[in-house]
Design a protein around this motif. Structure first.
Motif, PDB file in Angstrom:
ATOM      1  N   ILE A  71       0.864  -1.177   0.000  1.00 36.06           N
ATOM      2  CA  ILE A  71       0.000   0.000   0.000  1.00 36.06           C
ATOM      3  C   ILE A  71       0.898   1.223   0.000  1.00 36.06           C
ATOM      4  CG2 ILE A  71      -1.640   1.383   1.318  1.00 36.06           C
ATOM      5  CD1 ILE A  71      -2.965  -1.141   2.276  1.00 36.06           C
ATOM      6  N   VAL A  72       0.703   2.098  -0.968  1.00 39.75           N
ATOM      7  CA  VAL A  72       1.402   3.375  -1.008  1.00 39.75           C
ATOM      8  C   VAL A  72       0.509   4.388  -0.299  1.00 39.75           C
ATOM      9  CG1 VAL A  72       2.374   5.184  -2.463  1.00 39.75           C
ATOM     10  CG2 VAL A  72       2.583   2.789  -3.150  1.00 39.75           C
ATOM     11  N   ALA A  73       1.009   4.979   0.783  1.00 40.29           N
ATOM     12  CA  ALA A  73       0.197   5.849   1.632  1.00 40.29           C
ATOM     13  C   ALA A  73       0.679   7.300   1.566  1.00 40.29           C
ATOM     14  CB  ALA A  73       0.239   5.344   3.072  1.00 40.29           C
ATOM     15  N   GLU A  74      -0.120   8.171   2.168  1.00 42.51           N
ATOM     16  CA  GLU A  74       0.198   9.597   2.287  1.00 42.51           C
ATOM     17  C   GLU A  74       0.565  10.200   0.935  1.00 42.51           C
ATOM     18  OE1 GLU A  74       2.429  10.601   5.822  1.00 42.51           O
ATOM     19  OE2 GLU A  74       1.436   9.009   6.971  1.00 42.51           O
ATOM     20  N   ASN A  75      -0.254   9.874  -0.077  1.00 41.48           N
ATOM     21  CA  ASN A  75      -0.114  10.435  -1.421  1.00 41.48           C
ATOM     22  C   ASN A  75       1.275  10.231  -2.017  1.00 41.48           C
ATOM     23  OD1 ASN A  75      -2.746  11.813  -2.218  1.00 41.48           O
ATOM     24  ND2 ASN A  75      -2.429  12.638  -0.154  1.00 41.48           N
ATOM     25  N   GLY A  76       1.796   9.022  -1.875  1.00 38.34           N
ATOM     26  CA  GLY A  76       3.036   8.666  -2.549  1.00 38.34           C
ATOM     27  C   GLY A  76       4.296   8.816  -1.738  1.00 38.34           C
ATOM     28  N   ALA A  77       4.198   9.287  -0.486  1.00 39.41           N
ATOM     29  CA  ALA A  77       5.404   9.546   0.310  1.00 39.41           C
ATOM     30  C   ALA A  77       6.062   8.281   0.817  1.00 39.41           C
ATOM     31  CB  ALA A  77       5.073  10.455   1.484  1.00 39.41           C
ATOM     32  N   LEU A  78       5.284   7.234   1.045  1.00 39.35           N
ATOM     33  CA  LEU A  78       5.839   6.024   1.646  1.00 39.35           C
ATOM     34  C   LEU A  78       4.999   4.828   1.258  1.00 39.35           C
ATOM     35  CD1 LEU A  78       3.969   5.187   4.433  1.00 39.35           C
ATOM     36  CD2 LEU A  78       4.801   7.459   5.012  1.00 39.35           C
ATOM     37  N   ALA A  79       5.537   3.660   1.518  1.00 37.17           N
ATOM     38  CA  ALA A  79       4.818   2.428   1.192  1.00 37.17           C
ATOM     39  C   ALA A  79       4.947   1.450   2.341  1.00 37.17           C
ATOM     40  CB  ALA A  79       5.364   1.808  -0.091  1.00 37.17           C
ATOM     41  N   LEU A  80       3.963   0.588   2.446  1.00 36.67           N
ATOM     42  CA  LEU A  80       3.945  -0.498   3.420  1.00 36.67           C
ATOM     43  C   LEU A  80       3.897  -1.812   2.669  1.00 36.67           C
ATOM     44  CD1 LEU A  80       1.286   1.110   5.731  1.00 36.67           C
ATOM     45  CD2 LEU A  80       3.612   0.595   6.449  1.00 36.67           C
ATOM     46  N   LEU A 179       1.287   9.797  -8.534  1.00 29.33           N
ATOM     47  CA  LEU A 179       1.985   9.327  -9.734  1.00 29.33           C
ATOM     48  C   LEU A 179       3.447   9.016  -9.444  1.00 29.33           C
ATOM     49  CD1 LEU A 179       2.013   8.715 -12.749  1.00 29.33           C
ATOM     50  CD2 LEU A 179       2.451  11.157 -13.152  1.00 29.33           C
ATOM     51  N   THR A 180       4.154   9.920  -8.766  1.00 29.59           N
ATOM     52  CA  THR A 180       5.556   9.640  -8.462  1.00 29.59           C
ATOM     53  C   THR A 180       5.670   8.462  -7.497  1.00 29.59           C
ATOM     54  OG1 THR A 180       5.687  11.198  -6.592  1.00 29.59           O
ATOM     55  CG2 THR A 180       6.175  12.067  -8.791  1.00 29.59           C
ATOM     56  N   GLY A 181       4.676   8.310  -6.611  1.00 27.20           N
ATOM     57  CA  GLY A 181       4.675   7.159  -5.719  1.00 27.20           C
ATOM     58  C   GLY A 181       4.495   5.854  -6.473  1.00 27.20           C
ATOM     59  N   ALA A 182       3.651   5.887  -7.502  1.00 29.77           N
ATOM     60  CA  ALA A 182       3.449   4.690  -8.326  1.00 29.77           C
ATOM     61  C   ALA A 182       4.725   4.347  -9.088  1.00 29.77           C
ATOM     62  CB  ALA A 182       2.287   4.916  -9.290  1.00 29.77           C
ATOM     63  N   ARG A 183       5.356   5.356  -9.685  1.00 27.94           N
ATOM     64  CA  ARG A 183       6.619   5.112 -10.399  1.00 27.94           C
ATOM     65  C   ARG A 183       7.667   4.527  -9.458  1.00 27.94           C
ATOM     66  NH1 ARG A 183       6.324  11.071 -13.080  1.00 27.94           N
ATOM     67  NH2 ARG A 183       5.449  10.524 -15.131  1.00 27.94           N
ATOM     68  N   TRP A 184       7.750   5.096  -8.276  1.00 31.35           N
ATOM     69  CA  TRP A 184       8.757   4.690  -7.294  1.00 31.35           C
ATOM     70  C   TRP A 184       8.541   3.256  -6.829  1.00 31.35           C
ATOM     71  CZ3 TRP A 184       7.157   4.592  -1.858  1.00 31.35           C
ATOM     72  CH2 TRP A 184       8.191   4.231  -0.984  1.00 31.35           C
ATOM     73  N   GLY A 191      11.699  -3.513 -10.103  1.00 31.41           N
ATOM     74  CA  GLY A 191      12.725  -3.061 -11.036  1.00 31.41           C
ATOM     75  C   GLY A 191      12.181  -2.714 -12.401  1.00 31.41           C
ATOM     76  N   ARG A 192      10.925  -2.258 -12.451  1.00 32.61           N
ATOM     77  CA  ARG A 192      10.270  -1.949 -13.712  1.00 32.61           C
ATOM     78  C   ARG A 192      10.175  -0.439 -13.896  1.00 32.61           C
ATOM     79  NH1 ARG A 192       6.860  -7.014 -14.917  1.00 32.61           N
ATOM     80  NH2 ARG A 192       6.279  -5.876 -16.803  1.00 32.61           N
ATOM     81  N   ASP A 193      10.051  -0.016 -15.137  1.00 29.54           N
ATOM     82  CA  ASP A 193       9.898   1.396 -15.488  1.00 29.54           C
ATOM     83  C   ASP A 193       8.431   1.620 -15.847  1.00 29.54           C
ATOM     84  OD1 ASP A 193       9.847   3.934 -16.549  1.00 29.54           O
ATOM     85  OD2 ASP A 193      11.472   3.609 -17.980  1.00 29.54           O
ATOM     86  N   LEU A 194       7.678   2.237 -14.929  1.00 31.64           N
ATOM     87  CA  LEU A 194       6.245   2.412 -15.149  1.00 31.64           C
ATOM     88  C   LEU A 194       5.956   3.210 -16.415  1.00 31.64           C
ATOM     89  CD1 LEU A 194       3.319   2.073 -14.176  1.00 31.64           C
ATOM     90  CD2 LEU A 194       3.633   4.123 -12.765  1.00 31.64           C
TER      91      LEU A 194
END
Length: 261
Positions: A71-80, A179-184, A191-194
């Motif tokens: 889960i990418v939380a806080e609008n892309g800042a971090l993930a769990l 969007l940047t969170g999804a790319r990250w 190891g993929r390039d969204l």
């Protein structure tokens, strides 16, 4: 926005990103059909990543129990990310020093908003937030559009990014976004390039803070309650489900899976 039934992906999807509030959830809880839809997508071999403005503290139990990759939380800042071998781990885009400095600045802006905008109150999930602040406009209270606009202006005047979801007004310091969170997270986990395969991913959402995703994803879908925000959408989703909220997400999952058969 075209009917979901008209969408015929030319290539097999790799994965699905989805908002949580009012996309997976209905009246604040995930519905059984939406939860089963997550499991069915995973069982079919697709990556599944909810991406939300909700805080890390709120997201932890769902990252540990839902059939998702992270889960990418806080609008892309971090993930769990949860694993049976290591448990639950947090991944951050900002370093600890930056997060600490920004947290102090954000609390000052939060106090300013609560002191200057009538009816503005921090969201009830604020204790679990590490990298942003949130004002409740529709979850446990109701703010008029004029007050919502005033909160957004105050955040932006302080140099923050500000977005409006179906329930909260979120603000943060930094260039990250959904969007940047999804790319990250795609790069971090697989190891993929969204951007190189954007036409092989699906995004599902329900409000104005999903616009950056609707704009960039070739396969962007709004659950039917996106109609509430239609006048405010510069970038609407390309497709819309027949039903609202969790039922709409389940419809999207069935449509994706039917194309894999």
């Amino acid at each position: 926005m075209r009917a979901l039934s008209t969408w015929l992906p030319a290539t097999r999807p790799v994965g699905v990103f989805t908002d949580i509030d009012d996309t997976l959830t209905t009246d604040g809880a995930i519905t059984p059909d939406a939860l089963q839809a997550l499991a069915d997508l995973k069982a079919a071999g697709l990556h599944v990543v909810p991406i939300t403005g909700r805080p890390v503290g709120w997201s932890e139990p769902f990252a540990a129990s839902w059939p998702v990759d992270a889960i990418v939380a806080e609008n892309g800042a971090l993930a769990l990310q949860h694993s049976a071998s290591w448990g639950l781990r947090k991944l951050y885009q900002q370093d600890a020093a930056t997060r600490s400095a920004n947290f102090i600045r954000m609390q000052a802006v939060l106090a300013q908003i609560e002191g200057s905008v009538p009816g503005a109150r921090r969201s009830q999930d604020s204790a679990g937030r590490e990298t942003d602040i949130a004002i409740d406009h529709s979850e446990f209270t109701h703010m008029p559009q004029s007050a919502i606009d005033a909160v957004v202006r105050t955040m932006q005047a302080a140099g923050m990014t500000a977005t409006v979801s179906s329930i909260h007004i979120n603000g943060w310091f930094g260039a990250h976004s959904k969007l940047t969170g999804a790319r990250w997270i795609v790069r971090e986990l697989w190891g993929r390039d969204l951007d190189a395969e954007m036409d092989r991913w699906v995004y599902v959402g329900d409000s104005t803070n999903d616009q950056v995703m609707f704009e960039h994803f070739a396969h962007s879908v709004g659950v039917a309650n996106i109609r509430r925000f239609e006048p405010q959408l510069t970038h609407p989703p390309r497709y819309i489900t027949p039903s609202e909220r969790g039922a709409g997400f389940a419809e999207l999952a069935r449509h994706v899976l039917s194309g894999l058969a």
